[in-house]
Design a protein around this motif. Structure first.
Motif, short mmCIF file in Angstrom:
data_model
loop_
_atom_site.label_atom_id
_atom_site.label_comp_id
_atom_site.label_asym_id
_atom_site.label_seq_id
_atom_site.Cartn_x
_atom_site.Cartn_y
_atom_site.Cartn_z
N GLY A 6 0.82 -1.22 0.00
CA GLY A 6 0.00 0.00 0.00
C GLY A 6 0.85 1.26 0.00
O GLY A 6 1.98 1.29 0.50
N GLY A 7 0.26 2.32 -0.57
CA GLY A 7 0.94 3.61 -0.58
C GLY A 7 1.13 4.15 0.83
O GLY A 7 2.08 4.88 1.12
N LYS A 8 0.23 3.76 1.72
CA LYS A 8 0.32 4.24 3.10
C LYS A 8 1.63 3.80 3.75
O LYS A 8 2.29 4.58 4.43
N LEU B 44 4.49 5.89 2.45
CA LEU B 44 4.55 7.20 3.12
C LEU B 44 5.13 7.05 4.52
O LEU B 44 5.96 7.85 4.96
N TRP C 246 -4.93 15.15 3.70
CA TRP C 246 -5.38 13.78 4.05
C TRP C 246 -4.96 13.46 5.48
O TRP C 246 -3.84 13.78 5.91
N TYR D 181 -1.33 12.08 6.94
CA TYR D 181 -0.04 12.78 6.91
C TYR D 181 0.31 13.31 8.30
O TYR D 181 1.43 13.15 8.79
N ASN E 209 -0.01 16.70 -2.46
CA ASN E 209 -0.89 15.60 -2.87
C ASN E 209 -1.87 16.13 -3.92
O ASN E 209 -2.84 16.78 -3.60
N ASN F 115 -6.66 14.46 -1.95
CA ASN F 115 -7.64 13.91 -1.03
C ASN F 115 -7.54 14.82 0.19
O ASN F 115 -6.47 14.93 0.76
N ASP G 90 2.63 12.81 -3.30
CA ASP G 90 1.72 11.67 -3.24
C ASP G 90 0.82 11.71 -4.47
O ASP G 90 -0.10 12.53 -4.56
N ILE H 256 -1.11 9.25 -5.75
CA ILE H 256 -1.96 8.05 -5.79
C ILE H 256 -3.21 8.24 -6.65
O ILE H 256 -3.76 7.28 -7.17
N TYR H 257 -3.67 9.50 -6.80
CA TYR H 257 -4.84 9.75 -7.66
C TYR H 257 -4.41 10.27 -9.04
O TYR H 257 -5.23 10.83 -9.77
N SER I 247 -4.30 1.02 -5.28
CA SER I 247 -5.66 0.98 -4.70
C SER I 247 -6.69 1.72 -5.55
O SER I 247 -7.79 1.22 -5.77
N LYS I 248 -6.35 2.94 -5.98
CA LYS I 248 -7.36 3.83 -6.55
C LYS I 248 -7.51 3.62 -8.06
O LYS I 248 -8.59 3.31 -8.54
N ARG J 47 -3.47 -4.38 -1.22
CA ARG J 47 -2.40 -3.68 -0.52
C ARG J 47 -1.10 -3.68 -1.34
O ARG J 47 -0.21 -4.50 -1.15
N LEU J 48 -1.01 -2.74 -2.26
CA LEU J 48 0.19 -2.63 -3.08
C LEU J 48 0.46 -1.17 -3.41
O LEU J 48 -0.45 -0.43 -3.83
N TYR K 284 -13.44 12.75 -4.65
CA TYR K 284 -13.93 13.40 -3.43
C TYR K 284 -14.46 14.78 -3.75
O TYR K 284 -14.03 15.44 -4.71
N1 PMP Z 1 -2.47 8.77 -0.08
C1 PMP Z 1 -3.69 9.26 -0.14
C2 PMP Z 1 -3.88 10.70 -0.45
C3 PMP Z 1 -4.80 8.45 0.08
O1 PMP Z 1 -6.03 8.95 -0.01
C4 PMP Z 1 -4.60 7.10 0.39
C5 PMP Z 1 -5.85 6.34 0.73
N2 PMP Z 1 -5.93 5.13 0.80
C6 PMP Z 1 -3.28 6.62 0.43
C7 PMP Z 1 -2.24 7.49 0.20
C8 PMP Z 1 -2.95 5.23 0.75
O2 PMP Z 1 -3.60 4.28 0.01
P1 PMP Z 1 -3.18 2.75 -0.03
O3 PMP Z 1 -2.41 2.46 1.22
O4 PMP Z 1 -4.45 2.00 -0.13
O5 PMP Z 1 -2.31 2.59 -1.24
#
Ligand code: PMP
Ligand code: GLU
Length: 387
Positions: A104-106, A109, A130, A133, A177, A181, A209, A211-212, A241-242, A250-251, A327
């Motif tokens: 996951g990106g989380k 980070l 978000w 952070y 970001n 988000n 970030d 991710i979107y 994820s997105k 979870r990647l 969003y």
């Molecule tokens: N960054 C942002 C801005 C997000 O909204 C999210 C939400 N899931 C993530 C990172 C992390 O996503 P994930 O761990 O599912 O890749």
């Protein structure tokens, strides 16, 4: 059992933070659903499409082929090569050796913040930001400086002067970001160039970030690391994820200068070891063979955005039109926490309080839901007096 066992002295780093608000509302909505309530869940940011079939098949094939062991800590070579190739398409001079594949990106980070932020280090966030952070920085012991884009329709370009005043040579990290988000704002190239100028002037590491990044409506988002002077000071974060509707797989990954990768890699190897093996194989397929599907999902999000904005306008609520992500910030009472709680308890409509993103007076709506459910949500909110 003695009292001390019942009440352990918890570490300061966990006492400093609250559980994730996005996850908390989503858990509550799920609980109400399990009690048989018809909840319209517009809380968590999660595409409502299945993962593309060919990606699921690639995951199954990888299981059948026995890809169930640990992998190299920073990821399987095929995925790192595929990610590097995607980043090169985005104008980033990427090498597979500058990547860590994460669950996951989380996690990407988290590792980045752990690797770069010490007690008392200054991190600048662009509000609304978000929820995680702030928590990640606090867990690391960092101090936050916040720059609010709310008065500028959530755009960064008109907030550059304020950002310039907020940063200094003492700033260690700036988090950007875009698409954002929770606002859905996509920052202009001029805004990104302004970030570059400030980062270079004050020697700041920028965490971008993205991710979107593939969920934009008309305005393409430029990658910060592709700007002159940014490749050796940008950590690019992304995840599957997105864009590919792979939240539960979870990647994700981080791309950074070698030194950052070496340090973040220590956190990675001592915590998660590696991302799940067969999931990484599915990730290769997602990057290489899903363009049409990604476009279809993006078109659908755009359609829902337009529908939701129209329905809200019909009931007299004006919102900033988001250019990306899924969003939208709904202006509500000043006590957005109470508004969101009441909307969930009385109308069974789940949203996230803006305060979680340092944007009091708003509720975040995730419009990754069907047109019918979006209409139902607004109908309930209007008839129960919330709008
Ligand atoms: N960054 C942002 C801005 C997000 O909204 C999210 C939400 N899931 C993530 C990172 C992390 O996503 P994930 O761990 O599912 O890749
Ligand atoms: N990022 C998504 C959200 O903001 C998923 C939940 C989370 O990771 O915070 O709703």
């Amino acid at each position: 059992m003695s009292d001390s066992q019942l009440s352990p002295q918890f570490a300061d780093r966990v006492e400093r933070v609250e559980p994730s608000a996005t996850i908390a509302v989503s858990n509550l909505a799920s609980e109400l659903k399990s009690q048989g309530k018809d909840v319209v869940d517009l809380s968590v940011g999660e595409p409502d499409f299945p993962t593309p079939e060919n990606v699921v098949e690639a995951g199954k094939d990888a299981l059948d082929a026995g890809h169930t062991t640990y992998t190299p800590s920073s990821g399987i070579p095929a995925l790192r090569e595929a990610i590097a190739s995607k980043l090169r398409d985005d104008g980033i001079d990427a090498d597979p050796g500058e990547l860590i594949v994460t669950p996951g990106g989380k996690q990407a980070l988290f590792e980045t913040v752990q690797a770069l932020i010490d007690d008392g280090d200054e991190v600048v966030l662009l509000d609304p930001a978000w929820v995680s952070y702030e928590a990640m920085v606090r867990i690391a012991g960092g101090d936050l400086t916040r720059v609010d884009t709310t008065p500028h329709d959530f755009q960064l370009e008109p907030a550059l002067d304020a950002l310039g005043e907020a940063v200094s040579d003492a700033t260690q990290m700036l988090v950007v970001n875009s698409p954002s988000n929770p606002t859905g704002a996509v920052y202009s190239d001029a805004a990104m160039a302004g970030v570059r100028d400030l980062a270079v002037e004050h020697d700041i590491t920028v965490v971008s970030d993205e991710i979107y990044g593939r969920v934009t409506y008309g305005t393409e988002q430029a990658s910060l690391a592709s700007f002159d002077g940014m490749s050796d000071r940008t950590v690019t974060i992304n995840g599957f994820s997105k864009a590919y509707s792979m939240t539960g797989w979870r990647l994700g990954y981080l791309h950074a200068p070698e030194g950052v990768v070496d340090q973040a890699g220590k956190i990675h190897s001592h915590s998660v070891s590696c991302a799940t093996n067969f999931v990484q194989h599915a990730g290769v397929e997602a990057l290489q063979n899903t363009d049409a599907e990604v476009e279809r999902m993006r078109d659908s999000f755009r359609e829902r955005r337009d529908i939701l904005v129209d329905i809200l306008a019909d009931v007299g609520v004006d919102v900033s039109l988001p250019d990306g992500a899924f969003y939208l910030m709904l202006p509500v009472d000043n006590d957005d926490q109470a508004w969101c709680e009441a909307a969930l308890e009385e109308s069974y409509v789940a949203t996230v309080p803006g305060s979680a993103f340092n944007a009091p007076g708003y509720a975040r709506i995730s419009y990754a839901a069907s047109e019918e459910r979006l209409r139902e949500a607004v109908d309930r909110l209007v008839s129960d007096g919330f709008l």
